[in-house]
Write a protein that holds these residues in place. Structure first.
Motif, PDB file in Angstrom:
ATOM      1  N   GLY A  75       0.813  -1.206   0.000  1.00 29.80           N
ATOM      2  CA  GLY A  75       0.000   0.000   0.000  1.00 29.80           C
ATOM      3  C   GLY A  75       0.838   1.244   0.000  1.00 29.80           C
ATOM      4  N   LEU A  76       0.182   2.352   0.284  1.00 22.05           N
ATOM      5  CA  LEU A  76       0.827   3.667   0.325  1.00 22.05           C
ATOM      6  C   LEU A  76       0.983   4.081   1.784  1.00 22.05           C
ATOM      7  N   VAL A  77       2.181   4.505   2.147  1.00 21.26           N
ATOM      8  CA  VAL A  77       2.445   4.912   3.518  1.00 21.26           C
ATOM      9  C   VAL A  77       3.425   6.084   3.509  1.00 21.26           C
ATOM     10  N   GLN A  78       3.349   6.915   4.506  1.00 23.82           N
ATOM     11  CA  GLN A  78       4.289   8.035   4.613  1.00 23.82           C
ATOM     12  C   GLN A  78       5.623   7.550   5.165  1.00 23.82           C
ATOM     13  N   GLY A  85       6.535   5.406   8.435  1.00 25.06           N
ATOM     14  CA  GLY A  85       5.432   4.512   8.759  1.00 25.06           C
ATOM     15  C   GLY A  85       5.809   3.053   8.656  1.00 25.06           C
ATOM     16  N   SER A  86       4.790   2.202   8.820  1.00 29.84           N
ATOM     17  CA  SER A  86       4.996   0.753   8.832  1.00 29.84           C
ATOM     18  C   SER A  86       3.974   0.053   7.945  1.00 29.84           C
ATOM     19  N   LEU A  87       4.392  -1.086   7.445  1.00 33.55           N
ATOM     20  CA  LEU A  87       3.508  -1.991   6.728  1.00 33.55           C
ATOM     21  C   LEU A  87       3.917  -3.417   7.085  1.00 33.55           C
ATOM     22  N   ASN A 131       9.231  -1.458   9.250  1.00 35.85           N
ATOM     23  CA  ASN A 131       9.104  -0.253  10.076  1.00 35.85           C
ATOM     24  C   ASN A 131      10.052   0.827   9.575  1.00 35.85           C
ATOM     25  N   THR A 189      10.374   2.050  -1.705  1.00 32.92           N
ATOM     26  CA  THR A 189       9.304   1.926  -2.697  1.00 32.92           C
ATOM     27  C   THR A 189       9.650   0.898  -3.763  1.00 32.92           C
ATOM     28  N   VAL A 199       4.497  -1.479  -2.854  1.00 31.40           N
ATOM     29  CA  VAL A 199       4.728  -0.664  -1.664  1.00 31.40           C
ATOM     30  C   VAL A 199       5.204   0.701  -2.126  1.00 31.40           C
ATOM     31  N   VAL A 221       6.215   4.497  -0.604  1.00 30.69           N
ATOM     32  CA  VAL A 221       6.506   5.302   0.573  1.00 30.69           C
ATOM     33  C   VAL A 221       6.676   6.746   0.116  1.00 30.69           C
TER      34      VAL A 221
END
Length: 116
Positions: free
Chosen positions: A10-13, A16-18, A83, A90, A112, A114
């Motif tokens: 997904g998209l995360v700043q 952040g974590s995935l 994390n 990305t 992914v 970022v």
């Protein structure tokens, strides 16, 4: 024949974590080494992390201390906890199985992204 299905991208700043998951078919999952690779736009696919049948794990230097790989043999699933994500993380993340000396089965990949 082994089939792999990745999820969790997904998209995360940045920062952040995935958590990525890879579910595998097959009754001998527990004896396989499972790996994660990624491919950024315009770049070659690179190794991220791997976990062996006895839970020993290795990581690329670029993700050490930030990513953690685990496996649940009862669920035929491996997890990549990511994390402190950075924009350079990305890419499309692929799960793969190594039964011998080579990774010979690959998933379709999960994106992914970022953002900075």
């Amino acid at each position: 024949q082994v089939q792999l299905l990745e999820s969790g991208g997904g998209l995360v700043q940045a920062g952040g974590s995935l958590r990525l998951s890879c579910a595998a078919s097959g009754r001998t999952f527990s004896v396989y080494t499972m790996g994660w690779f990624r491919q950024a736009p315009g770049k070659e696919r690179e190794f991220v992390a791997a976990i062996s049948w006895n839970y020993g794990s290795t990581y690329a230097d670029s993700v050490k201390g930030r990513f953690t790989l685990s496996r649940d043999n009862a669920k035929n699933t491996v997890y990549l906890q990511m994390n402190s994500l950075k924009p350079e993380d990305t890419g499309v993340y692929y799960c793969a199985v190594r039964r011998g000396s080579e990774y010979d089965y690959w998933g379709q990949g999960t994106q992914v992204t970022v953002s900075s």
